[in-house]
Scaffold this motif. Structure first.
Motif, PDB file in Angstrom:
ATOM      1  N   MET A   1       0.844  -1.198   0.000  1.00 57.12           N
ATOM      2  CA  MET A   1       0.000   0.000   0.000  1.00 57.12           C
ATOM      3  C   MET A   1       0.877   1.246   0.000  1.00 57.12           C
ATOM      4  O   MET A   1       0.666   2.166  -0.802  1.00 57.12           O
ATOM      5  CB  MET A   1      -0.921  -0.006   1.214  1.00 57.12           C
ATOM      6  CG  MET A   1      -2.000   1.063   1.182  1.00 57.12           C
ATOM      7  SD  MET A   1      -3.301   0.671  -0.024  1.00 57.12           S
ATOM      8  CE  MET A   1      -4.235   2.196   0.006  1.00 57.12           C
ATOM      9  N   SER A   2       1.848   1.281   0.887  1.00 55.31           N
ATOM     10  CA  SER A   2       2.739   2.448   0.964  1.00 55.31           C
ATOM     11  C   SER A   2       3.735   2.471  -0.183  1.00 55.31           C
ATOM     12  O   SER A   2       4.088   3.541  -0.687  1.00 55.31           O
ATOM     13  CB  SER A   2       3.480   2.458   2.300  1.00 55.31           C
ATOM     14  OG  SER A   2       2.600   2.757   3.370  1.00 55.31           O
ATOM     15  N   ALA A   3       4.204   1.295  -0.597  1.00 53.63           N
ATOM     16  CA  ALA A   3       5.237   1.241  -1.629  1.00 53.63           C
ATOM     17  C   ALA A   3       4.698   1.520  -3.026  1.00 53.63           C
ATOM     18  O   ALA A   3       5.422   2.058  -3.872  1.00 53.63           O
ATOM     19  CB  ALA A   3       5.913  -0.138  -1.608  1.00 53.63           C
ATOM     20  N   GLU A   4       3.419   1.165  -3.284  1.00 54.17           N
ATOM     21  CA  GLU A   4       2.918   1.270  -4.657  1.00 54.17           C
ATOM     22  C   GLU A   4       1.507   1.818  -4.773  1.00 54.17           C
ATOM     23  O   GLU A   4       1.244   2.684  -5.609  1.00 54.17           O
ATOM     24  CB  GLU A   4       2.965  -0.100  -5.329  1.00 54.17           C
ATOM     25  CG  GLU A   4       2.470  -0.103  -6.766  1.00 54.17           C
ATOM     26  CD  GLU A   4       2.444  -1.478  -7.397  1.00 54.17           C
ATOM     27  OE1 GLU A   4       2.463  -1.549  -8.636  1.00 54.17           O
ATOM     28  OE2 GLU A   4       2.382  -2.473  -6.641  1.00 54.17           O
ATOM     29  N   VAL A   5       0.577   1.336  -3.946  1.00 51.95           N
ATOM     30  CA  VAL A   5      -0.833   1.607  -4.203  1.00 51.95           C
ATOM     31  C   VAL A   5      -1.178   3.074  -4.015  1.00 51.95           C
ATOM     32  O   VAL A   5      -1.928   3.654  -4.823  1.00 51.95           O
ATOM     33  CB  VAL A   5      -1.728   0.712  -3.335  1.00 51.95           C
ATOM     34  CG1 VAL A   5      -3.207   1.034  -3.570  1.00 51.95           C
ATOM     35  CG2 VAL A   5      -1.465  -0.760  -3.645  1.00 51.95           C
ATOM     36  N   TYR A   6      -0.659   3.728  -2.968  1.00 51.27           N
ATOM     37  CA  TYR A   6      -0.926   5.160  -2.808  1.00 51.27           C
ATOM     38  C   TYR A   6      -0.515   5.921  -4.068  1.00 51.27           C
ATOM     39  O   TYR A   6      -1.237   6.799  -4.552  1.00 51.27           O
ATOM     40  CB  TYR A   6      -0.168   5.731  -1.613  1.00 51.27           C
ATOM     41  CG  TYR A   6      -0.701   5.354  -0.252  1.00 51.27           C
ATOM     42  CD1 TYR A   6      -2.067   5.411   0.033  1.00 51.27           C
ATOM     43  CD2 TYR A   6       0.157   4.967   0.766  1.00 51.27           C
ATOM     44  CE1 TYR A   6      -2.553   5.071   1.287  1.00 51.27           C
ATOM     45  CE2 TYR A   6      -0.316   4.629   2.024  1.00 51.27           C
ATOM     46  CZ  TYR A   6      -1.674   4.682   2.281  1.00 51.27           C
ATOM     47  OH  TYR A   6      -2.151   4.352   3.532  1.00 51.27           O
ATOM     48  N   GLY A   7       0.652   5.603  -4.598  1.00 54.83           N
ATOM     49  CA  GLY A   7       1.129   6.279  -5.795  1.00 54.83           C
ATOM     50  C   GLY A   7       0.235   6.037  -6.997  1.00 54.83           C
ATOM     51  O   GLY A   7      -0.026   6.949  -7.789  1.00 54.83           O
ATOM     52  N   LEU A   8      -0.255   4.809  -7.156  1.00 60.63           N
ATOM     53  CA  LEU A   8      -1.152   4.505  -8.274  1.00 60.63           C
ATOM     54  C   LEU A   8      -2.490   5.227  -8.135  1.00 60.63           C
ATOM     55  O   LEU A   8      -3.060   5.702  -9.124  1.00 60.63           O
ATOM     56  CB  LEU A   8      -1.379   2.996  -8.366  1.00 60.63           C
ATOM     57  CG  LEU A   8      -0.184   2.177  -8.845  1.00 60.63           C
ATOM     58  CD1 LEU A   8      -0.459   0.687  -8.673  1.00 60.63           C
ATOM     59  CD2 LEU A   8       0.132   2.491 -10.313  1.00 60.63           C
ATOM     60  N   LEU A   9      -3.000   5.317  -6.912  1.00 60.75           N
ATOM     61  CA  LEU A   9      -4.244   6.049  -6.695  1.00 60.75           C
ATOM     62  C   LEU A   9      -4.085   7.518  -7.055  1.00 60.75           C
ATOM     63  O   LEU A   9      -5.024   8.155  -7.549  1.00 60.75           O
ATOM     64  CB  LEU A   9      -4.690   5.911  -5.237  1.00 60.75           C
ATOM     65  CG  LEU A   9      -5.217   4.538  -4.819  1.00 60.75           C
ATOM     66  CD1 LEU A   9      -5.374   4.467  -3.304  1.00 60.75           C
ATOM     67  CD2 LEU A   9      -6.549   4.221  -5.500  1.00 60.75           C
ATOM     68  N   ARG A  10      -2.892   8.076  -6.817  1.00 55.54           N
ATOM     69  CA  ARG A  10      -2.621   9.466  -7.177  1.00 55.54           C
ATOM     70  C   ARG A  10      -2.407   9.632  -8.679  1.00 55.54           C
ATOM     71  O   ARG A  10      -2.748  10.664  -9.259  1.00 55.54           O
ATOM     72  CB  ARG A  10      -1.385   9.969  -6.424  1.00 55.54           C
ATOM     73  CG  ARG A  10      -1.602  10.258  -4.949  1.00 55.54           C
ATOM     74  CD  ARG A  10      -2.837  11.083  -4.729  1.00 55.54           C
ATOM     75  NE  ARG A  10      -2.823  11.785  -3.467  1.00 55.54           N
ATOM     76  CZ  ARG A  10      -3.921  12.187  -2.833  1.00 55.54           C
ATOM     77  NH1 ARG A  10      -5.103  11.932  -3.354  1.00 55.54           N
ATOM     78  NH2 ARG A  10      -3.846  12.847  -1.700  1.00 55.54           N
TER      79      ARG A  10
END
Length: 324
Positions: A66-75
């Motif tokens: 979540m911190s490594a990838e998913v937050y960035g993808l959501l943005r």
């Protein structure tokens, strides 16, 4: 542009998975870049409910996907598609884990008063299937989707929900499914795909290019889609630049410098802006290029970065007048 699909069913290859896949296939045919997260297999750690994000603006769990990838993808995503079957009149536990971790994005928006550059144009789409046929079957799911999309700065624009879908593969025989998907593409994808694409490039893609890109996106996002990249991307955005943007309420958290290829997301830009010492180079052959010989800031103090931000605002404003 990127469409992010969140496949919330623990059954890979089931009705929910097929429904999401069918939508994303049509979106890709329309010209969007698509990515799917199989949430049940993503390894996302559940929210601890500790309140750390409300006092720090980031999640205390820093070493999971979540911190490594998913937050960035959501943005990064222009459209977020949440897909889930109905379990006890609600979404699946697996998708709920991801949504709960978006308390971090809620905190950045409502506690820190930061606005994501895509907030004005990002959309959210809900896809859901259920075996039963209760009148209030999707009420809880709609509410969860509404507040999830709000937290990630997405407008809840459309929903496709189907009752009486039980056996594996039954969704393929759903009356009107193809027409429903086509309508959803018309409403949620085509208006975004049809915008002009503007690519900003600087040597490392860590300071000037992303600053210009988010300014243009925030100001003119209904007409253009921007991206930023570098010839030799840095590992992280320039922190003083990120703070300079935060001082005017713009959230650049969870964004990272990209290669030019990733910034393009499979689509050729209509215009490229090359910034800095590589101004003599061509970022994308055959594409109209505007060159800004704007030097890298000599210092990283607040005053210097604020001056850069104000100068960049003026350049972006003048450039975008050509799209009017």
């Amino acid at each position: 542009m990127l469409i992010l699909g969140l496949q919330g069913s623990p059954r890979k290859g089931g009705n929910t998975d097929h429904l999401l896949g069918a939508f994303l296939d049509k979106a890709a045919q329309a010209g969007a870049a698509v990515k799917t997260i199989q949430v049940a297999r993503a390894g996302i750690v559940p929210c601890k409910g500790c309140g750390y994000c409300e006092t720090h603006g980031t999640c205390v769990i820093a070493d999971d996907p979540m911190s490594a990838e998913v937050y960035g993808l959501l943005r990064e995503a222009d459209l977020v598609v949440a897909a889930t079957p109905v379990f006890f009149y609600g979404i699946t536990a697996q998708l709920k884990v991801l949504i709960d971790r978006c308390q971090t994005l809620w905190s950045r928006k409502y506690v820190y008063k930061l606005k994501d550059p895509l907030a004005a144009t990002r959309n959210g789409l809900l896809l859901s299937v259920a075996a039963s046929r209760g009148r209030q079957l999707f009420d809880g799911i709609h509410l969860t989707a509404k507040y999830f999309f709000d937290a990630i700065d997405a407008r809840f624009s459309h929903a496709l929900v189907y009752r009486g879908v039980e056996s594996k593969g039954a969704i393929r025989k759903q009356d009107g499914l193809a027409a429903d998907l086509d309508e959803a593409i018309q409403k949620t994808v085509l208006p975004l795909v049809r915008r002009k694409q503007v690519l900003f490039v600087s040597p490392t893609g860590a300071c000037r290019a992303p600053m210009a890109a988010v300014m243009a996106q925030q100001r003119f996002g209904t007409r253009i889609r921007t991206g930023s990249g570098g010839w030799s991307p840095a590992t992280a955005l320039h922190d003083p630049m990120v703070r300079a943007m935060q001082r005017v309420g713009v959230d650049m958290g969870f964004r990272r410098p990209a290669t030019i290829e990733r910034a393009l997301a499979g689509a050729a830009p209509d215009l490229t802006i090359v910034i800095g010492q590589h101004a003599a180079e061509t970022a994308v052959p055959g594409v109209k290029t505007v060159r800004w010989s704007l030097p890298e800031p000599a210092a990283s103090d607040d005053e210097t970065m604020d001056r850069l931000r104000m100068e960049m605002e003026g350049r972006v404003e003048k450039l975008m007048q050509s799209f009017e």
